[in-house]
Design a protein around this motif. Structure first.
Motif, PDB file in Angstrom:
ATOM      1  N   ARG A 232       0.818  -1.181  -0.242  1.00 14.44           N
ATOM      2  CA  ARG A 232       0.483  -0.126   0.172  1.00 14.44           C
ATOM      3  C   ARG A 232       0.560   1.047  -0.304  1.00 14.44           C
ATOM      4  O   ARG A 232       1.273   2.149  -0.924  1.00 14.44           O
ATOM      5  CB  ARG A 232      -0.503   0.288   1.429  1.00 14.44           C
ATOM      6  N   TRP A 233       2.153   0.989   0.604  1.00 11.56           N
ATOM      7  CA  TRP A 233       3.232   2.387   0.697  1.00 11.56           C
ATOM      8  C   TRP A 233       3.733   2.695  -0.451  1.00 11.56           C
ATOM      9  O   TRP A 233       3.581   3.830  -0.796  1.00 11.56           O
ATOM     10  CB  TRP A 233       3.397   2.509   2.039  1.00 11.56           C
ATOM     11  N   VAL A 234       3.818   1.405  -1.592  1.00  7.77           N
ATOM     12  CA  VAL A 234       4.340   1.942  -2.282  1.00  7.77           C
ATOM     13  C   VAL A 234       3.518   2.861  -3.461  1.00  7.77           C
ATOM     14  O   VAL A 234       3.698   3.336  -4.318  1.00  7.77           O
ATOM     15  CB  VAL A 234       4.550   0.140  -3.500  1.00  7.77           C
ATOM     16  N   THR A 235       2.141   1.558  -3.462  1.00  2.18           N
ATOM     17  CA  THR A 235       1.325   2.726  -4.444  1.00  2.18           C
ATOM     18  C   THR A 235       0.571   4.123  -3.537  1.00  2.18           C
ATOM     19  O   THR A 235       0.984   4.390  -4.911  1.00  2.18           O
ATOM     20  CB  THR A 235      -0.178   2.097  -3.872  1.00  2.18           C
ATOM     21  N   VAL A 236       0.923   4.290  -2.378  1.00  7.59           N
ATOM     22  CA  VAL A 236       0.665   5.366  -2.726  1.00  7.59           C
ATOM     23  C   VAL A 236       1.722   6.952  -3.143  1.00  7.59           C
ATOM     24  O   VAL A 236       1.762   7.651  -3.565  1.00  7.59           O
ATOM     25  CB  VAL A 236       0.649   5.355  -0.620  1.00  7.59           C
ATOM     26  N   LEU A 237       2.853   6.353  -2.455  1.00  5.23           N
ATOM     27  CA  LEU A 237       4.376   6.203  -3.170  1.00  5.23           C
ATOM     28  C   LEU A 237       4.384   7.433  -4.893  1.00  5.23           C
ATOM     29  O   LEU A 237       4.710   8.067  -5.128  1.00  5.23           O
ATOM     30  CB  LEU A 237       5.404   6.602  -2.211  1.00  5.23           C
ATOM     31  N   ALA A 238       3.812   6.312  -5.126  1.00  3.25           N
ATOM     32  CA  ALA A 238       3.158   6.500  -6.387  1.00  3.25           C
ATOM     33  C   ALA A 238       2.810   6.668  -7.280  1.00  3.25           C
ATOM     34  O   ALA A 238       3.037   8.148  -7.866  1.00  3.25           O
ATOM     35  CB  ALA A 238       3.687   4.841  -7.102  1.00  3.25           C
ATOM     36  N   VAL A 239       1.517   7.282  -6.076  1.00  2.00           N
ATOM     37  CA  VAL A 239       0.383   8.113  -7.437  1.00  2.00           C
ATOM     38  C   VAL A 239       1.094   9.571  -6.596  1.00  2.00           C
ATOM     39  O   VAL A 239       0.939  10.819  -7.398  1.00  2.00           O
ATOM     40  CB  VAL A 239      -0.585   8.040  -6.023  1.00  2.00           C
ATOM     41  N   LEU A 240       1.552   9.927  -5.050  1.00  2.00           N
ATOM     42  CA  LEU A 240       2.493  11.138  -4.880  1.00  2.00           C
ATOM     43  C   LEU A 240       2.957  11.663  -6.577  1.00  2.00           C
ATOM     44  O   LEU A 240       3.122  12.808  -6.364  1.00  2.00           O
ATOM     45  CB  LEU A 240       3.088  11.227  -3.879  1.00  2.00           C
ATOM     46  N   VAL A 241       4.324  10.587  -6.587  1.00  2.00           N
ATOM     47  CA  VAL A 241       5.265  10.881  -7.774  1.00  2.00           C
ATOM     48  C   VAL A 241       4.647  11.672  -8.753  1.00  2.00           C
ATOM     49  O   VAL A 241       5.578  12.559  -9.512  1.00  2.00           O
ATOM     50  CB  VAL A 241       5.916   9.798  -7.776  1.00  2.00           C
ATOM     51  N   LEU A 279      13.150   8.140 -15.507  1.00  2.99           N
ATOM     52  CA  LEU A 279      13.165   7.439 -14.508  1.00  2.99           C
ATOM     53  C   LEU A 279      12.290   6.953 -13.198  1.00  2.99           C
ATOM     54  O   LEU A 279      11.243   6.076 -13.578  1.00  2.99           O
ATOM     55  CB  LEU A 279      14.042   6.411 -14.270  1.00  2.99           C
ATOM     56  N   LEU A 280      12.397   7.682 -12.457  1.00  2.00           N
ATOM     57  CA  LEU A 280      11.669   7.393 -11.376  1.00  2.00           C
ATOM     58  C   LEU A 280       9.885   8.410 -11.558  1.00  2.00           C
ATOM     59  O   LEU A 280       9.135   7.715 -11.232  1.00  2.00           O
ATOM     60  CB  LEU A 280      11.577   8.538 -10.478  1.00  2.00           C
ATOM     61  N   ASP A 281       9.989   9.087 -12.395  1.00  6.70           N
ATOM     62  CA  ASP A 281       7.966   9.446 -13.005  1.00  6.70           C
ATOM     63  C   ASP A 281       7.517   8.298 -13.228  1.00  6.70           C
ATOM     64  O   ASP A 281       6.888   7.945 -13.459  1.00  6.70           O
ATOM     65  CB  ASP A 281       8.431  10.815 -13.621  1.00  6.70           C
ATOM     66  N   LEU A 282       8.637   7.863 -14.609  1.00 11.03           N
ATOM     67  CA  LEU A 282       7.524   7.034 -15.291  1.00 11.03           C
ATOM     68  C   LEU A 282       7.417   5.972 -14.438  1.00 11.03           C
ATOM     69  O   LEU A 282       6.217   4.949 -14.544  1.00 11.03           O
ATOM     70  CB  LEU A 282       9.061   6.140 -16.313  1.00 11.03           C
ATOM     71  N   LEU A 283       8.496   5.070 -13.510  1.00  3.68           N
ATOM     72  CA  LEU A 283       7.976   3.621 -12.480  1.00  3.68           C
ATOM     73  C   LEU A 283       6.879   4.074 -11.957  1.00  3.68           C
ATOM     74  O   LEU A 283       5.652   3.410 -11.473  1.00  3.68           O
ATOM     75  CB  LEU A 283       9.396   3.495 -12.078  1.00  3.68           C
TER      76      LEU A 283
END
Length: 423
Positions: A232-241, A279-283
């Motif tokens: 869940r924390w990965v998904t939340v972080l990905a949404v924020l990025v 790359l971070l934005d893409l991932l």
């Protein structure tokens, strides 16, 4: 065997965005990198690798490594033929039109060819000289040629060292690995093609996208494979990025250049080197799509014309290149040199042409698809036609066809796959 329509639609979307970016209209800038500091090229390469991983890993497991290797090479040969055709189109039709009109956009685009035609033709066919706009397919061909060994090693020994080596190569590319390899090659061979004429894309950087796509696709083709999921924390972080990237791209002062005129900082988002922040934005975007994709798939209405474009992505991609080159040769590269209604007419004509190319390509390709696919439960009528013509479907396709109204047993369950690799 059914196609993954959502993947076709995504590839179709990438083709639409690339066309809008490459055509010199008022939409090229606002629709360039629409989701953040990520372009359609990254999505196109990643999706192509993902589908290649699914299709060819499944083939390797069912028919063996040699069959998989042969299929990769046949596919690479087909892509090479398309690249050679677009190259000849540039060197003949576009050169003639551009020089007759005295079009600066064309003369700049193919300046090396105009100065050294014989060398440019030979090295272009050798995938060394790659003019702007024609540099994606050569990179794709190289990746396809290397993929059989990568996939064979991964299926036997796992992906850890392959992914680790790919990440290391990407990191070294940020420090100038590509230029060092070029200089070493020139010292040994006397290559006369300037470094800037060998393609905008840094191959040692972009191979990371291809390897990641192969890895994810091969994993999806394994028996009992579960859908990709993140904590869940990965998904939340990905949404924020992803949100930060989107807002920064569309409301930042630099527009498509994250840091405006600061060249050094912009390298962090550099497209050609696949910079670390890019790359971070893409991932992050990939993680968001993977997490919310099933929810969207169940609720969003299918866009059939996008699926059609994506299902025939190779001929559509080549057709879009030819149209863009013709427009540059006739109109030039200034997106504001014509009235808005001219842009509208150009875009309408362009996408109508691309859709027509896709329909014709799929129609011409359909007999081969029926021969390659399971002409049994999914295509009983096609199997009957082929049988009547004296053609037998593959052994894998010769399975019992349930009687009308009967439900298939466990042994007759249909398998959903990605269909053929990128077209």
């Amino acid at each position: 065997m059914t196609r993954r329509w959502e993947l076709d639609a995504l590839r179709g979307l990438m083709l639409v965005l690339m066309t809008l970016t490459h055509l010199p209209t008022r939409l090229s800038s606002p629709l360039g990198q629409p989701f953040g500091f990520v372009s359609a090229a990254e999505g196109f390469v990643l999706l192509s690798a993902y589908m290649a991983g699914m299709v060819y890993a499944r083939m390797a497991r069912k028919k063996g490594i040699d069959a998989m290797r042969g299929a990769f090479w046949r596919r690479a040969l087909k892509v090479y033929a398309c690249h050679a055709a677009t190259l000849f189109f540039l060197f003949t039709v576009i050169a003639a039109v551009g020089l007759r009109i005295d079009q600066p956009a064309v003369k700049d685009l193919m300046s090396f060819y105009l100065a050294h035609p014989a060398t440019a033709l030979l090295t272009g066919l050798m995938l060394i000289y790659t003019p702007p706009l024609l540099d994606i397919l050569p990179m794709y061909i190289l990746f396809m040629l290397v993929s059989p060994w990568v996939l064979a090693h991964a299926l036997r020994h796992g992906w850890f060292w392959i992914v680790a080596g790919s990440v290391l190569a990407w990191g070294l590319a940020q420090l100038g690995l590509g230029l060092w390899v070029y200089q070493a090659t020139v010292a040994v061979t006397g290559l006369s093609v300037p470094f800037q004429e060998t393609g905008s894309f840094a191959t040692f950087s972009w191979q990371l996208l291809w390897v990641l796509g192969l890895w994810m696709g091969a994993g999806r083709s394994a028996e009992g494979a579960r859908p990709l999921a993140f904590a869940r924390w990965v998904t939340v972080l990905a949404v924020l990025v992803a949100l930060v990237g989107f807002i920064w791209r569309h409301h930042g002062e630099g527009g498509q250049a994250a840091f405006g005129g600061n060249v050094g900082l912009n390298l962090l988002f550099d497209k050609w080197l696949l910079g670390p922040l890019r790359l971070l934005d893409l991932l992050a975007l990939v993680a968001v799509v993977i997490h919310f994709g099933p929810w969207l798939k169940a609720r969003v209405r299918r866009v059939r014309w996008l699926e059609t474009l994506g299902a025939a992505s190779l001929p559509v991609f080549c057709a879009h290149l030819m149209i863009v080159l013709l427009v540059l040769a006739i109109w030039g590269a200034n997106p504001y040199a014509h009235a808005w209604w001219t842009d509208a007419a150009l875009l309408l004509g362009c996408f109508a042409s691309l859709y027509g190319v896709a329909r014709v390509s799929l129609r011409l390709d359909r007999p081969q698809r029926l021969m390659d696919g399971p002409c049994g439960p999914m295509f009983p009528a096609a199997a009957a036609v082929l049988k009547g013509a004296g053609v037998s479907p593959p052994l894998a396709a010769q399975v019992p066809v349930p009687a009308p109204g009967a439900s298939p047993g466990k042994g007759q369950a249909q398998t959903a796959t990605a269909g053929s690799p990128p077209h």
